[in-house]
Design an enzyme around this catalytic site. Structure first.
Site, PDB file in Angstrom:
ATOM      1  N   CYS A   1       7.561  -1.989   8.390  1.00 35.44           N
ATOM      2  CA  CYS A   1       6.845  -2.033   7.128  1.00 35.44           C
ATOM      3  C   CYS A   1       7.850  -2.220   5.994  1.00 35.44           C
ATOM      4  CB  CYS A   1       6.027  -0.767   6.897  1.00 35.44           C
ATOM      5  SG  CYS A   1       4.961  -0.950   5.467  1.00 35.44           S
TER       6      CYS A   1
ATOM      7  N   ILE B   1       0.839  -1.196   0.000  1.00 34.18           N
ATOM      8  CA  ILE B   1       0.000   0.000   0.000  1.00 34.18           C
ATOM      9  C   ILE B   1       0.874   1.247   0.000  1.00 34.18           C
ATOM     10  CG2 ILE B   1      -1.853   1.225   1.251  1.00 34.18           C
ATOM     11  CD1 ILE B   1      -2.612  -1.600   0.112  1.00 34.18           C
ATOM     12  N   GLY B   2       2.019   1.137   0.650  1.00 37.31           N
ATOM     13  CA  GLY B   2       2.928   2.283   0.671  1.00 37.31           C
ATOM     14  C   GLY B   2       2.585   3.296   1.737  1.00 37.31           C
ATOM     15  N   LEU B   3       1.943   2.810   2.828  1.00 41.23           N
ATOM     16  CA  LEU B   3       1.715   3.656   4.004  1.00 41.23           C
ATOM     17  C   LEU B   3       0.860   4.885   3.714  1.00 41.23           C
ATOM     18  CD1 LEU B   3       5.312   3.373   5.475  1.00 41.23           C
ATOM     19  CD2 LEU B   3       3.264   2.234   6.333  1.00 41.23           C
TER      20      LEU B   3
END
Lengths: 306, 270
Positions: free
Chosen positions: A131, A72-74
Site C-alpha cells: 500500500c 484512504i490511508g488504510l
C-alpha cells in the site's frame, strides 16, 4: 455447453475464479443484495490492522481518465471488530474469506494473523506489503526483497492457512520481490496493487488529494497489470498468481487467466456497479461457452507469444 | 431500511433552470421509495471516462401509473454533468438508489427552517414538498449568487405558502431578494426572536460551516446534507468521509449524507 468454472489457488479450491478485491467490498456484508459473498470464488476483506485506524483526511479520492487515485490511508475497524462482528455473520453464509493483513511493523502482521487463527471461517491471508499511502504502512516490505522474505516467513510460521502476498507494482524489481515472497513461504502472489500516482489541480497549483500522492486503479492500469502477471508467471511458473488490475468484463478475466493468473480480483469496477463481480462471472461463462472452453483452468498461462 | 436498487432509468425530460443548472427527469419501471435527503448514484454513460457514477440528492420521486419518475437538479461542473446535460431523451442510464439517510421531517413546537444554497436545493425542495403535503410549517431560505441562479422559484413559493411559511430569497449580488448570504438572512430572523424547531440545510461547504456555527450559537438543532466526492455511494470505498465529534471518520454516503451538527466534529469542514 456447460463450463466448469472452478479453479485452485495453491491449495485452495474455488468454485469460480472471481474474487472481490480488498478495499472495494468492505468486510463482505455491505453489498448483499447486489453481490452476496458466497457467490464469488472468494472475497478479500478491507485491510485489517491490529487496532482500528482512522485513515487520511479528505480529499481521499479523485477520478482520472479511465481510473481513479485513492489515498484512504488504510482506514479499518481493526481485526478484533472484524472477528467479533463480521465473521459470525459471514460463517452463516459460507463464503471463502481471505483476510487482507497489514501492519506498521512486522509483528503487527503476525498479531493480526494470530487473532484470526482463533476463528473458523477464514481460508487465506493476503499480506498487503504494497500500500503506497502510509509511509510506515508496509511500503518498505514490498520494495525490498530481504525484509519481504523475512516478513513472509514470520507470517508463514503463524499459520497453516493459505498465505498470499500482494505485490507492489512500484517495487524496483517485481520478479525479485516475487521470489522473496515465495522463499518466505507464500502459497500465491496477488498482483498488482495500485500504482503510485498524482492528480494536480491546475487552478490551485496543488495536488488534488490531501496526501499529495495516492494509488491509481481502474481500467487505465490493466495493461500494466497484465504485463506484470505474465512476467511473474514466466519467471515462477509453479507459483499461483491472483491477478488484479482494472478488470471490468469477462473478457478481461480471460486475459488475466491467459497471462498466468489462476484467479482474478475485481476491484474498482465494484464502485461503478456493485453487482460487477457477478455480471463479470456470467460474461466469463458466456465467453468460455462461445469459444469451446470447457474448463476455465484450461486458460491459465496459455498465452501464445506469436 | 428502504431497499436499495440499481434501477434501469431512461432520460424522460430535461429542462434548463439557469445558465448552469438543469432539471433531469428519469423514468424507471420499478418503484422507488425514497425520503428527502437521500441520494442516488447515476451513471454518465457506458464508457470508462468518466469512470464513476455521480452522486445526486433526489429532488423528488413520484409514481405515474406504472412508471416511477425521479427528479434531479444538476449543476454542470465537469465531464460527467456535461454529458448528462447532453444525453438524448430516451437514453438509458443506471441509478443506484435510494442511498443514505434522510432529513428528520417530524414537526416540533415551532416551524422548521429549510435552507438551501445554490445547487444545494434538491433535497431541500424534496423536503419542502413533502412537508407542505403534510401541512408541517416551515420557512424556506433560498440563496444563490444572483437572481438567475435562484432555482425552481415557483415550486418553492407554492410549497412554502401551502405550509404557511415565508420564502426568503437572497443573492450575493443583491439582484433579487436580500443582498448577502442566506445564512445572514437566517441569522437576522433568529436575532429578531424567530424560533425554529430544527434547521434542515444543504449547500456549499462554507454555507454549511456558517450554519454549524449559527446553530451552535443559538442552540438550534440543525441537520446538514453534506457532499464529498464519492466513488461507490455504498460505504465500501471510504473516500467520502467526514470527521465526527467522537473522532471517527465515517463515510457520508452511508452514515449520512445528513448529519446533525451536534454529531459532527467541531470544524468538520477544515
Amino acid at each position: 455447453m456447460s463450463v466448469r468454472l472452478n479453479t485452485t489457488v495453491g491449495g485452495l479450491a474455488l468454485a469460480n475464479p472471481i474474487m472481490a478485491a480488498s478495499g472495494t467490498y468492505g468486510y463482505g456484508l455491505d453489498l448483499l443484495e447486489f453481490c452476496p459473498p458466497e457467490r464469488l470464488g472468494a472475497f478479500v476483506t478491507k485491510g485489517l490492522s491490529p487496532r482500528p485506524r482512522a485513515g487520511n483526511p479528505v480529499p481521499r479520492i479523485v477520478e482520472t481518465a479511465a481510473g481513479m487515485i485513492n489515498a484512504i490511508g488504510l482506514q479499518n475497524i481493526g481485526v478484533e471488530a472484524f472477528c467479533r462482528d463480521a465473521l459470525p455473520l459471514l460463517r452463516q453464509r459460507g463464503p471463502v474469506v481471505a483476510v487482507n493483513v497489514f501492519g506498521e511493523r512486522m509483528d503487527e502482521y503476525v498479531e493480526v494473523i494470530e487473532r484470526c487463527e482463533r476463528e473458523d471461517g477464514i481460508a487465506a491471508y493476503e499480506l498487503n506489503v504494497s500500500c503506497p499511502n502510509v509511509t510506515a504502512g508496509g511500503i518498505e516490505f514490498g520494495h525490498d526483497p530481504r525484509p519481504l522474505e523475512r516478513l513472509t516467513g514470520m507470517c508463514r510460521a503463524a499459520t497453516r492457512r493459505q498465505l498470499w502476498v500482494k505485490l507492489s507494482p512500484n517495487a524496483p524489481d517485481l520478479v525479485e520481490t516475487a521470489r522473496a515472497a515465495v522463499s518466505g513461504g507464500a502459497d500465491a502472489l496477488t498482483l498488482i496493487n495500485t500504482l503510485r500516482a498524482i492528480a494536480i489541480d491546475a487552478e490551485r497549483r496543488r495536488p488534488v488529494l490531501a496526501t499529495g500522492c495516492g494509488g491509481l486503479s481502474g481500467p487505465a492500469i490493466k495493461p500494466i497489470a497484465l504485463r506484470m502477471v505474465w512476467e511473474v508467471h514466466k519467471a515462477l511458473p509453479a507459483v499461483p498468481v491472483v491477478g488484479i488490475g482494472g478488470v471490468e468484463s469477462g473478457r478481461d478475466i480471460v486475459e488475466f487467466l491467459l497471462a498466468g493468473a489462476s484467479a482474478v480480483q475485481v476491484g474498482t469496477a465494484i464502485f461503478r456497479d456493485p453487482g460487477a463481480p457477478l455480471r463479470i462471472l456470467s460474461e466469463l461463462e458466456r465467453f468460455c461457452a462461445e469459444h469451446g472452453v470447457a474448463e476455465v483452468r484450461e486458460l491459465v498461462g496459455v498465452l501464445e507469444w506469436h | 431500511m428502504i431497499a436499495r436498487r440499481d434501477l434501469a432509468v431512461r432520460v424522460a425530460a430535461r429542462s434548463d433552470l439557469s445558465p448552469t443548472c438543469f432539471r433531469l427527469t428519469l423514468a424507471a419501471q420499478e418503484p422507488l421509495d425514497a425520503s428527502p435527503g437521500q441520494f442516488g448514484m447515476l451513471s454518465c454513460g457506458e464508457g470508462f471516462d468518466p469512470l464513476l457514477r455521480r452522486a445526486f440528492s433526489l429532488a423528488g420521486v413520484s409514481r405515474q401509473g406504472d412508471t416511477t419518475e425521479v427528479e434531479l437538479l444538476i449543476k454542470e461542473v465537469g465531464k460527467g454533468t456535461t454529458l448528462l446535460r447532453h444525453f438524448a431523451l430516451g437514453s438509458d442510464l443506471r441509478l443506484l438508489a435510494p442511498l443514505g439517510n434522510g432529513f428528520s421531517l417530524d414537526a416540533g413546537p415551532h416551524r422548521l427552517a429549510l435552507v438551501a444554497g445554490g445547487i444545494g436545493l434538491p433535497p431541500v425542495l424534496f423536503a419542502a414538498e413533502v412537508l407542505a403535503a403534510r401541512s408541517t410549517g416551515f420557512d424556506l431560505y433560498l440563496g444563490a449568487t444572483s437572481a438567475v441562479e435562484l432555482l425552481e422559484l415557483t415550486r418553492c413559493g407554492r410549497a412554502t405558502s401551502r405550509a404557511g411559511g415565508e420564502l426568503v430569497l437572497t443573492t450575493d449580488d443583491g439582484s433579487r431578494g436580500e443582498r448577502g448570504f442566506v445564512t445572514a438572512a437566517l441569522a437576522r430572523r433568529l436575532s429578531e426572536g424567530r424560533a425554529y424547531s430544527r434547521v434542515l440545510a444543504c449547500g456549499p461547504t462554507p454555507m454549511l460551516a456558517a450554519l454549524t456555527l449559527l446553530a451552535r450559537g443559538h442552540g438550534l438543532d440543525a441537520e446538514l446534507s453534506l457532499e464529498e466526492p464519492m466513488a461507490c455511494g455504498v460505504g465500501v470505498c471510504l473516500g467520502c468521509v467526514v470527521k465526527l465529534a467522537d473522532g471517527r471518520y465515517v463515510p457520508t454516503c452511508k452514515e449520512g449524507p445528513v448529519f446533525r451538527t451536534s454529531e459532527l466534529a467541531p470544524g468538520w469542514w477544515t
